[in-house]
Write a protein that holds these residues in place. Structure first.
Motif, PDB file in Angstrom:
ATOM      1  N   UNK A   1      -5.324  -4.342  -5.533  1.00  0.00           N
ATOM      2  CA  UNK A   1      -4.456  -3.757  -4.983  1.00  0.00           C
ATOM      3  C   UNK A   1      -3.389  -3.196  -5.913  1.00  0.00           C
ATOM      4  N   UNK A   2      -3.340  -3.037  -6.964  1.00  0.00           N
ATOM      5  CA  UNK A   2      -2.837  -2.475  -7.825  1.00  0.00           C
ATOM      6  C   UNK A   2      -1.107  -3.155  -8.447  1.00  0.00           C
ATOM      7  N   UNK A   3      -1.007  -4.516  -7.925  1.00  0.00           N
ATOM      8  CA  UNK A   3       0.371  -4.996  -7.167  1.00  0.00           C
ATOM      9  C   UNK A   3       0.046  -6.328  -8.980  1.00  0.00           C
ATOM     10  N   UNK A   4       1.417  -7.198  -9.347  1.00  0.00           N
ATOM     11  CA  UNK A   4       1.316  -8.165 -10.157  1.00  0.00           C
ATOM     12  C   UNK A   4       1.625  -9.082  -9.918  1.00  0.00           C
ATOM     13  N   UNK A   5       0.846 -10.471  -9.637  1.00  0.00           N
ATOM     14  CA  UNK A   5       1.719 -11.275  -8.604  1.00  0.00           C
ATOM     15  C   UNK A   5       2.750 -12.387  -9.962  1.00  0.00           C
ATOM     16  N   UNK A   6       4.119 -12.714  -9.243  1.00  0.00           N
ATOM     17  CA  UNK A   6       4.660 -14.083 -10.065  1.00  0.00           C
ATOM     18  C   UNK A   6       4.963 -15.581  -8.701  1.00  0.00           C
ATOM     19  N   UNK A   7       5.015 -15.980  -9.892  1.00  0.00           N
ATOM     20  CA  UNK A   7       5.485 -16.938  -9.022  1.00  0.00           C
ATOM     21  C   UNK A   7       6.721 -18.119  -9.345  1.00  0.00           C
ATOM     22  N   UNK A   8       7.693 -17.099 -10.183  1.00  0.00           N
ATOM     23  CA  UNK A   8       8.761 -17.632  -9.841  1.00  0.00           C
ATOM     24  C   UNK A   8       9.623 -16.537  -9.690  1.00  0.00           C
ATOM     25  N   UNK A   9      10.713 -16.624  -8.519  1.00  0.00           N
ATOM     26  CA  UNK A   9      11.528 -15.597  -8.133  1.00  0.00           C
ATOM     27  C   UNK A   9      13.090 -14.741  -8.801  1.00  0.00           C
TER      28      UNK A   9
ATOM     29  N   UNK B   1       0.673  -1.350   0.116  1.00  0.00           N
ATOM     30  CA  UNK B   1      -0.261   0.175   0.012  1.00  0.00           C
ATOM     31  C   UNK B   1       1.296   1.465  -0.043  1.00  0.00           C
ATOM     32  N   UNK B   2       1.730   1.415   1.160  1.00  0.00           N
ATOM     33  CA  UNK B   2       2.756   2.634   0.580  1.00  0.00           C
ATOM     34  C   UNK B   2       3.764   3.033  -0.600  1.00  0.00           C
ATOM     35  N   UNK B   3       4.458   1.254  -0.723  1.00  0.00           N
ATOM     36  CA  UNK B   3       4.655   1.455  -1.971  1.00  0.00           C
ATOM     37  C   UNK B   3       4.291   2.022  -4.046  1.00  0.00           C
ATOM     38  N   UNK B   4       2.498   1.769  -3.051  1.00  0.00           N
ATOM     39  CA  UNK B   4       1.660   2.424  -4.476  1.00  0.00           C
ATOM     40  C   UNK B   4       2.126   3.407  -3.983  1.00  0.00           C
ATOM     41  N   UNK B   5       1.176   3.997  -2.947  1.00  0.00           N
ATOM     42  CA  UNK B   5       0.989   5.365  -2.772  1.00  0.00           C
ATOM     43  C   UNK B   5       1.816   5.886  -3.595  1.00  0.00           C
ATOM     44  N   UNK B   6       2.944   5.790  -3.102  1.00  0.00           N
ATOM     45  CA  UNK B   6       4.442   6.348  -3.505  1.00  0.00           C
ATOM     46  C   UNK B   6       5.130   6.393  -4.999  1.00  0.00           C
ATOM     47  N   UNK B   7       4.170   5.375  -5.624  1.00  0.00           N
ATOM     48  CA  UNK B   7       3.943   5.838  -7.572  1.00  0.00           C
ATOM     49  C   UNK B   7       5.543   4.290  -8.001  1.00  0.00           C
ATOM     50  N   UNK B   8       5.151   2.906  -6.990  1.00  0.00           N
ATOM     51  CA  UNK B   8       6.030   2.366  -6.871  1.00  0.00           C
ATOM     52  C   UNK B   8       5.683   0.967  -7.534  1.00  0.00           C
ATOM     53  N   UNK B   9       6.351   0.167  -8.651  1.00  0.00           N
ATOM     54  CA  UNK B   9       5.912  -0.173  -9.311  1.00  0.00           C
ATOM     55  C   UNK B   9       5.634  -2.052  -8.334  1.00  0.00           C
ATOM     56  N   UNK B  10       4.932  -2.491  -7.900  1.00  0.00           N
ATOM     57  CA  UNK B  10       5.040  -3.190  -6.824  1.00  0.00           C
ATOM     58  C   UNK B  10       4.760  -4.736  -7.450  1.00  0.00           C
ATOM     59  N   UNK B  11       5.649  -5.570  -7.208  1.00  0.00           N
ATOM     60  CA  UNK B  11       5.505  -6.484  -7.278  1.00  0.00           C
ATOM     61  C   UNK B  11       5.121  -8.265  -6.639  1.00  0.00           C
ATOM     62  N   UNK B  12       4.487  -8.518  -6.572  1.00  0.00           N
ATOM     63  CA  UNK B  12       4.458 -10.178  -5.290  1.00  0.00           C
ATOM     64  C   UNK B  12       4.660 -11.270  -5.859  1.00  0.00           C
ATOM     65  N   UNK B  13       5.765 -11.572  -4.995  1.00  0.00           N
ATOM     66  CA  UNK B  13       5.894 -13.519  -5.534  1.00  0.00           C
ATOM     67  C   UNK B  13       6.213 -14.015  -3.895  1.00  0.00           C
ATOM     68  N   UNK B  14       5.932 -15.564  -4.386  1.00  0.00           N
ATOM     69  CA  UNK B  14       5.842 -16.510  -3.760  1.00  0.00           C
ATOM     70  C   UNK B  14       5.325 -17.807  -4.343  1.00  0.00           C
ATOM     71  N   UNK B  15       4.874 -18.213  -3.258  1.00  0.00           N
ATOM     72  CA  UNK B  15       4.329 -19.894  -4.071  1.00  0.00           C
ATOM     73  C   UNK B  15       2.627 -19.972  -3.889  1.00  0.00           C
TER      74      UNK B  15
END
Lengths: 201, 303
Positions: B197-205, B172-186
């Protein structure tokens, strides 16, 4: 600009911005009481007075009280360089967190960073203000300086002393005494030509 | 701002105000006398109902550097073990003229419930899998020190996104400050629909790290996991551990963050945690400054 110069407590700090407002506030008619030449002349005298005291020049440190004291301290350091060919260390002190009215007022100005380039212990500290008014900022600044060490002495230099002290604070070096009414505002600002001037409104 | 219950609901201006204030607070911790008189005579209670060392100590130091009196309460040894409700306890603290309450609880929503109940400001120090706003603010401050601004920067958050309050507050804070946020995990650790929430999921590190400016590595929290979301630490480490090899996929000098405490060899290799691009100890330093900023902005505030 100087928080003391305002009639209300704890004026909003403006971190990272120019330390002097660039245009006069449109409110009441502002009267120029000190123009750029007058400021230079006043600070030349203050510089001589500082050097005439029997203090070792190498022990001197100028500490500008943010925000208003910053341009004054810069000019003062230039004069000292001219007159005595000495490079006096120049620090900046923000006293917001030492003020006696900041919590009670409910407002929370953002403090600007404090930077003191040398240890103050054993030194002759000259606190530099643009306008001294109630004396509360000077009181806060003395408390703050002492948190950085134990100076040999603390003196106060100001471009303008406008009177109306609320605390037993004496100013050692005054550029100009300007009698004011309590409800007036005294501002150090830059005029449309970019020159420093002191106005009363 | 009266309470700090989460990053959600904060405007960009309010976030920047807290970060700017924190920047001024940083210098206080380096002085000979590490204390300013600002909150003299104010009483701050740190109510930590879930184990925590770093955050509790950080809040306590922050309060003391501002001259407030800080009192720490834990569940064991308090009247909560006599079955007093939390709300009653908070009302009692308020009746003792406490000025601000810092709350950590294993249940999401507890700080909000208390904020509705008492008239004093409440600061969320982590509630369940909901939010941990001061951690997110200190992460944002740390990244701002690295980059000047988060605008347009790519930040990858790696780990158990679904159960992490840090992940939620961070994104939430990174997006509010204009960053592109990726989330990654199993896949079991990425909540479905997180794109909303405006973030992009990744399934590979490897994919998540490619070209990233910063990596936030989350702690694998065995203590908060009820079922098995992953087969085991070793398998997790094999696929998701930030090592020198995987970090090399990010931009050179990419900042590495971790909220701590770190599980060495699980989510992060020691060679990464202890080496140059790691900002983990800067985060701890910044944490005190951010909490000082929050306490300064909220204590005794009328707004």
């Amino acid at each position: 600009m100087s928080r003391e110069a305002r009639s209300e407590p704890a004026a909003e700090a403006r971190p990272n911005s120019a330390s002097v407002p660039s245009s006069p506030s449109p409110a009441a008619a502002a009267r120029v009481v000190l123009d750029a030449t007058g400021i230079q002349r006043a600070l030349m005298r203050v510089a001589h007075e500082i050097l005439e005291r029997d203090v070792l020049p190498e022990k001197l440190v100028l500490i500008a009280v943010a925000q208003g004291g910053i341009p004054v301290a810069e000019l003062l350091a230039e004069r000292l360089r001219e007159i005595a060919e000495i490079e006096v260390p120049l620090g900046t002190l923000d006293v917001t967190l030492y003020r006696d009215d900041v919590i009670a007022s409910g407002r929370r100005p953002i403090p600007s960073p404090t930077r003191i380039p040398v240890s103050v212990t054993g030194r002759s500290v000259v606190l530099v203000e643009d306008v001294v008014f109630t004396g509360r900022t000077v009181r806060a600044a003395m408390d703050a300086v002492i948190d950085f060490g134990r100076p040999a002495e603390i003196r106060v230099a100001t471009l303008v002393d406008r009177g109306h002290r609320e605390l037993p604070i004496r100013v050692d070096f005054v550029g100009k005494n300007i009698p004011t009414a309590r409800n007036q505002t005294v501002l150090l600002q830059r005029n449309s030509a970019g020159q420093l001037e002191v106005v009363v409104q | 701002m009266r309470h700090l219950l989460g990053i959600e609901g904060l405007s960009r201006e309010e976030i920047l105000r807290l970060l700017d204030t924190a920047e001024a607070m940083l210098e206080i911790s380096q002085r000979e006398v590490k204390r300013v008189p600002t909150l003299r005579g104010k009483t701050i209670v740190n109510l930590f109902l879930e184990p925590s060392t770093r955050t509790r100590v950080s809040f306590e130091i922050a309060a003391k550097r501002l001259s407030a009196d800080a009192i720490n309460l834990q569940a064991s040894g308090s009247s909560l073990s006599k079955k007093e409700t939390l709300a009653d306890m908070a009302s009692n603290l308020e009746a003792m003229n406490v000025d601000l309450l810092v709350v950590r609880d294993r249940t999401a929503g507890v700080p909000k419930m208390l904020a509705d109940r008492v008239r004093i400001p409440v600061v969320n120090a982590g509630d369940g899998a909901h939010e941990h706003p001061t951690q997110a603010l200190l992460d944002a401050l740390t990244l701002r020190q690295s980059f000047g601004s988060l605008e347009g920067r790519v930040v990858a958050i790696v780990g158990d996104i679904a159960h992490s309050r840090v992940a939620r507050s961070d994104l939430l804070v990174f997006s509010a400050l204009g960053a592109e946020v990726r989330v990654a995990g199993p896949p079991t650790m990425i909540p479905p629909g997180i794109e909303a929430l405006g973030v992009k999921p990744y399934f590979s590190l490897e994919d998540a790290l490619a070209g990233a400016d910063a990596v936030v590595v989350l702690r694998i929290q065995q203590e908060r996991l009820e079922g098995a979301l992953f087969p085991g630490e070793r398998e997790y480490a094999q696929n998701w551990s930030l090592t020198r090899r995987t970090l090399a996929l990010a931009k050179p000098e990419a900042a590495v963050l971790h909220p701590g405490p770190i599980n060495r060899g699980v989510e992060i290799a020691s060679e990464v945690a202890d080496a140059e691009p790691s900002r983990i100890l800067d985060q701890v330093t910044n944490g005190v400054a951010v909490r000082m900023a929050v306490l300064y902005q909220l204590t005794g505030s009328e707004q």
